[in-house]
Design a protein around this motif. Structure first.
Motif, mmCIF file in Angstrom:
data_model
loop_
_atom_site.group_PDB
_atom_site.id
_atom_site.type_symbol
_atom_site.label_atom_id
_atom_site.label_comp_id
_atom_site.label_asym_id
_atom_site.label_seq_id
_atom_site.Cartn_x
_atom_site.Cartn_y
_atom_site.Cartn_z
ATOM 1 N N GLU A 1 0.824 -1.207 0.000
ATOM 2 C CA GLU A 1 0.000 0.000 0.000
ATOM 3 C C GLU A 1 0.861 1.261 0.000
ATOM 4 O O GLU A 1 0.585 2.205 -0.745
ATOM 5 C CB GLU A 1 -0.935 -0.003 1.218
ATOM 6 N N GLN A 2 1.907 1.302 0.818
ATOM 7 C CA GLN A 2 2.768 2.486 0.859
ATOM 8 C C GLN A 2 3.498 2.690 -0.468
ATOM 9 O O GLN A 2 3.630 3.820 -0.943
ATOM 10 C CB GLN A 2 3.776 2.382 2.003
ATOM 11 N N VAL A 3 3.969 1.611 -1.072
ATOM 12 C CA VAL A 3 4.672 1.727 -2.352
ATOM 13 C C VAL A 3 3.713 2.207 -3.432
ATOM 14 O O VAL A 3 4.017 3.121 -4.193
ATOM 15 C CB VAL A 3 5.327 0.382 -2.753
ATOM 16 N N ARG A 4 2.530 1.600 -3.491
ATOM 17 C CA ARG A 4 1.536 2.013 -4.491
ATOM 18 C C ARG A 4 1.190 3.486 -4.326
ATOM 19 O O ARG A 4 1.195 4.256 -5.282
ATOM 20 C CB ARG A 4 0.269 1.161 -4.379
ATOM 21 N N SER A 5 0.936 3.908 -3.097
ATOM 22 C CA SER A 5 0.583 5.305 -2.822
ATOM 23 C C SER A 5 1.729 6.252 -3.205
ATOM 24 O O SER A 5 1.497 7.304 -3.807
ATOM 25 C CB SER A 5 0.237 5.454 -1.336
ATOM 26 N N ALA A 6 2.948 5.884 -2.866
ATOM 27 C CA ALA A 6 4.105 6.738 -3.180
ATOM 28 C C ALA A 6 4.273 6.906 -4.688
ATOM 29 O O ALA A 6 4.492 8.022 -5.184
ATOM 30 C CB ALA A 6 5.371 6.153 -2.572
#
Length: 188
Positions: free
Chosen positions: A21-26
């Protein structure tokens, strides 16, 4: 671990690469056209899981991908390997990198997979050079492997080579790359 060097005129985002989720959001916020995944870690989740997250997120935002891998995907017997040879790792780290490469190939078939050798930096000192010098200063014994052959290269030369690969069109950079140093050596 956080990369703290700011790049001029580049959006700054932060993510734990082990979190999909953090990678996708970034990557959704940054919207890069090219992702160079060069994170280094020594645990399976940070090698395999993080790479899978980066490859999946890069594909989702339409970014091209360059995945930095390692010659540790091979057994270290000193036999020449070319880019089409199948990995045959004997170390956990090499096995994780080989699995990460397979995930990259699945998620981003046009990605470049760049296999780096043992990386040496004298200025600034890499962690191994620092440990060797500290051991000498403190008159401590150290262990040197003599049964693993690698082709070490200077970090500065490898950085330049990776930068040249990024400048190629995606079709010209796609697939595996080997960036060996000039000599086969043991750590000893």
């Amino acid at each position: 671990m956080v990369h703290r060097t700011l790049l001029d005129d580049a959006p700054q985002v932060q993510a734990d690469l082990r979190s999909a989720e953090q990678v996708r959001s970034a990557l959704e916020r940054a919207r890069p056209s090219l992702v160079v995944h060069a994170a280094y870690a020594r645990d399976e989740a940070s090698v395999v899981g993080a790479t899978h997250n980066v490859a999946r997120a890069a594909s989702a935002v339409g970014a091209e991908l360059i995945h930095i891998s390692s010659d540790a995907v091979f057994c270290g017997d000193g036999e020449p390997r070319d880019e089409q040879d199948r990995p045959d790792p004997i170390l956990d780290y090499g096995s994780w990198k080989a699995r990460a490469e397979a995930l990259v190939a699945e998620e981003a078939p046009a990605a470049a997979i760049v296999r780096l050798p043992l990386i040496i930096s004298l200025d600034p000192e890499d962690h191994i050079v620092g440990a060797i010098r500290a051991g000498v200063r403190n008159r401590e014994r150290s262990v040197w492997f003599h049964d693993e052959l690698r082709q070490p290269a200077l970090a500065s030369e490898l950085a330049e080579a990776v930068w040249r690969i990024t400048a190629l069109d995606e079709g010209d950079r796609s697939g595996p790359w080997h960036l060996p140093g000039p000599e086969s050596l043991t750590r000893y």
